[in-house]
Design an enzyme around this catalytic site. Structure first.
Site, PDB file in Angstrom:
ATOM      1  N   TYR A 196       0.837  -1.205   0.000  1.00 28.56           N
ATOM      2  CA  TYR A 196       0.000   0.000   0.000  1.00 28.56           C
ATOM      3  C   TYR A 196       0.877   1.261   0.000  1.00 28.56           C
ATOM      4  CZ  TYR A 196      -3.467   3.414   1.689  1.00 28.56           C
ATOM      5  OH  TYR A 196      -4.285   4.512   1.828  1.00 28.56           O
ATOM      6  N   LYS A 200       1.108   4.299  -2.787  1.00 24.75           N
ATOM      7  CA  LYS A 200       0.744   5.694  -2.547  1.00 24.75           C
ATOM      8  C   LYS A 200       1.900   6.637  -2.879  1.00 24.75           C
ATOM      9  CE  LYS A 200      -3.531   5.074  -1.591  1.00 24.75           C
ATOM     10  NZ  LYS A 200      -4.601   5.660  -2.398  1.00 24.75           N
TER      11      LYS A 200
HETATM   12  N1  LIG Z   1      -9.013   5.639   5.501  1.00 20.86           N
HETATM   13  C1  LIG Z   1      -7.818   6.165   5.639  1.00 20.86           C
HETATM   14  O1  LIG Z   1      -7.283   6.284   6.753  1.00 20.86           O
HETATM   15  C2  LIG Z   1      -7.065   6.664   4.436  1.00 20.86           C
HETATM   16  C3  LIG Z   1      -5.890   7.374   4.652  1.00 20.86           C
HETATM   17  C4  LIG Z   1      -5.179   7.844   3.557  1.00 20.86           C
HETATM   18  C5  LIG Z   1      -5.641   7.604   2.279  1.00 20.86           C
HETATM   19  N2  LIG Z   1      -6.790   6.914   2.097  1.00 20.86           N
HETATM   20  C6  LIG Z   1      -7.226   6.691   0.717  1.00 20.86           C
HETATM   21  O2  LIG Z   1      -8.523   7.203   0.530  1.00 20.86           O
HETATM   22  C7  LIG Z   1      -9.192   6.473  -0.494  1.00 20.86           C
HETATM   23  C8  LIG Z   1     -10.554   6.026   0.016  1.00 20.86           C
HETATM   24  O3  LIG Z   1     -10.360   5.176   1.114  1.00 20.86           O
HETATM   25  P1  LIG Z   1     -11.478   4.850   2.196  1.00 20.86           P
HETATM   26  O4  LIG Z   1     -10.838   4.934   3.519  1.00 20.86           O
HETATM   27  O5  LIG Z   1     -12.709   5.618   1.900  1.00 20.86           O
HETATM   28  O6  LIG Z   1     -11.680   3.286   1.899  1.00 20.86           O
HETATM   29  P2  LIG Z   1     -12.969   2.470   1.490  1.00 20.86           P
HETATM   30  O7  LIG Z   1     -12.494   1.053   1.398  1.00 20.86           O
HETATM   31  O8  LIG Z   1     -14.103   2.788   2.374  1.00 20.86           O
HETATM   32  O9  LIG Z   1     -13.293   3.041   0.040  1.00 20.86           O
HETATM   33  C9  LIG Z   1     -12.567   2.680  -1.114  1.00 20.86           C
HETATM   34  C10 LIG Z   1     -13.543   2.477  -2.231  1.00 20.86           C
HETATM   35  O10 LIG Z   1     -12.819   2.114  -3.413  1.00 20.86           O
HETATM   36  C11 LIG Z   1     -13.590   1.117  -4.081  1.00 20.86           C
HETATM   37  N3  LIG Z   1     -12.766   0.305  -4.972  1.00 20.86           N
HETATM   38  C12 LIG Z   1     -11.840  -0.616  -4.631  1.00 20.86           C
HETATM   39  N4  LIG Z   1     -11.321  -1.184  -5.724  1.00 20.86           N
HETATM   40  C13 LIG Z   1     -11.931  -0.625  -6.801  1.00 20.86           C
HETATM   41  C14 LIG Z   1     -11.834  -0.802  -8.211  1.00 20.86           C
HETATM   42  N5  LIG Z   1     -10.996  -1.700  -8.747  1.00 20.86           N
HETATM   43  N6  LIG Z   1     -12.618  -0.042  -9.009  1.00 20.86           N
HETATM   44  C15 LIG Z   1     -13.475   0.855  -8.481  1.00 20.86           C
HETATM   45  N7  LIG Z   1     -13.618   1.055  -7.160  1.00 20.86           N
HETATM   46  C16 LIG Z   1     -12.847   0.333  -6.317  1.00 20.86           C
HETATM   47  C17 LIG Z   1     -14.180   0.290  -2.946  1.00 20.86           C
HETATM   48  O11 LIG Z   1     -15.272  -0.499  -3.366  1.00 20.86           O
HETATM   49  C18 LIG Z   1     -14.548   1.359  -1.939  1.00 20.86           C
HETATM   50  O12 LIG Z   1     -15.864   1.823  -2.112  1.00 20.86           O
HETATM   51  C19 LIG Z   1      -8.257   5.307  -0.852  1.00 20.86           C
HETATM   52  O13 LIG Z   1      -7.534   5.621  -2.010  1.00 20.86           O
HETATM   53  C20 LIG Z   1      -7.351   5.221   0.351  1.00 20.86           C
HETATM   54  O14 LIG Z   1      -6.118   4.652   0.039  1.00 20.86           O
HETATM   55  C21 LIG Z   1      -7.531   6.432   3.148  1.00 20.86           C
END
Ligand SMILES: NC(=O)c1ccc[n+]([C@@H]2O[C@H](COP(=O)([O-])OP(=O)(O)OC[C@H]3O[C@@H](n4cnc5c(N)ncnc54)[C@H](O)[C@@H]3O)[C@@H](O)[C@H]2O)c1
Length: 293
Positions: A196, A200
């Site tokens: 991961y 990123k």
């Molecule tokens: N939650 C955190 O602490 C955090 C921190 C930093 C960055 N992020 C980033 O934020 C973004 C959203 O994360 P989140 O926490 O809402 O997670 P989440 O798992 O709730 O949401 C991610 C979404 O991406 C969708 N997804 C996954 N694979 C896919 C594909 N192949 N095609 C289309 N959609 C797809 C999933 O179905 C899900 O709805 C991500 O890129 C994550 O890396 C999250």
């Protein structure tokens, strides 16, 4: 060549209206407006993506959410529909796997055609879809490592690529926001997520590389790097290792982890005219986590 005309790699001369070129004549109140603009949000089925879709509507934009999920989160989608109805804005959902280029391109082109039909401008994207996995590096199977890169890196790239092709074709100086993570810059203490974190860091470098290529069309590309946010993604990590919360809170300078809503203003800033001289940048919003060791 007349002023404002550029010739792009798609061999289509496009005329950029002067009004689109800078924020010089934009009133402060309009700097954060997405009025008459359509933004696609990937990962828009739940979590951060759907919260940012709500922010786009609140900023006056139309939104199309793409996600691999068959249907979006019921409760959050109902809220989104309410906001859209109240403001007379379009808000729709399409099932889409961002790693399937053929499908993604078809859906993006259909969204663009629909937007043109109703006189809305396809203006940009928030590439938010992503996946996470906690595994020790010495045990990481190749297939899993590659799966993370395929979604987080290749899928994000394809999303940006097909957005840029539409913007270039239409002569729109739009905005592309790639959701990276503070994990692109730091290795999270206690969290074994090498695949991961690698992905990123790649997204952050992708943002700079695409900004370098597409600045000539007036297309801006920036990354938004969140710190810890309470979503399904982090709930899963915390369920498997509850001791992580204490480690995360130790770095939380504001005494709390993030909520998806903390990223609404940063995302709207990066999309809208307020950031019109900003491209190739990374905006880290992490509650101070990376500021202290
Ligand atoms: N939650 C955190 O602490 C955090 C921190 C930093 C960055 N992020 C980033 O934020 C973004 C959203 O994360 P989140 O926490 O809402 O997670 P989440 O798992 O709730 O949401 C991610 C979404 O991406 C969708 N997804 C996954 N694979 C896919 C594909 N192949 N095609 C289309 N959609 C797809 C999933 O179905 C899900 O709805 C991500 O890129 C994550 O890396 C999250």
């Amino acid at each position: 060549m007349s002023p404002g005309e550029i010739v792009n790699d798609l061999s289509l001369p496009v005329q950029i209206p002067e009004s689109q070129q800078t924020a010089a004549n934009v009133q402060h109140s309009a700097l954060f407006s997405l009025s008459d603009k359509l933004i696609v949000t990937t990962g828009g089925g739940r979590g951060l993506g759907i919260a940012l879709a709500a922010a786009i509507l609140e900023a006056g934009g139309h939104v199309v959410c793409l996600d691999i999920l068959k249907v979006p989160d019921t409760e959050q989608w109902a809220t989104l529909q309410k906001i859209a109805k109240r403001s007379n804005l379009e808000c729709s959902y399409r099932e889409c796997d961002i790693t399937n280029e053929e499908t993604l391109e078809k859906i993006m082109d259909e969204i663009d055609k629909d937007a043109q039909r109703v006189g809305t401008q396809f203006y940009g994207v928030v590439a938010c879809a992503g996946i996470q996995q906690k595994l020790l590096a010495v045990d990481y199977p190749q297939a899993d490592f590659e799966r993370i890169q395929r979604v987080n890196v290749t899928g994000t790239f394809l999303t940006a690529k097909h957005t840029a092709r539409i913007l270039i074709r239409n002569g729109v100086r739009g905005s592309i926001v790639l959701i990276a993570s503070m994990s692109g810059q730091i290795a999270n203490r206690g969290l074994s997520c090498s695949a991961y974190n690698t992905s990123k860091a790649a997204v952050q470098q992708m943002g700079r590389s695409l900004a370098q290529e597409w600045g000539q069309y007036g297309i801006r590309v920036n990354t938004l790097s969140p710190g810890y946010i309470r979503t399904a993604m982090t709930d899963e990590l915390l369920a498997a290792a509850p001791e992580l919360e204490k480690i995360w809170m130790a770095g939380a300078l504001l005494g709390r982890l993030g909520a998806p809503e903390d990223f609404k203003a940063p995302a709207i800033f990066l999309l809208s005219a307020g950031s019109s001289f900003m491209t190739g940048a990374d905006l880290r919003v992490d509650g101070g986590h990376c500021a202290s060791a």
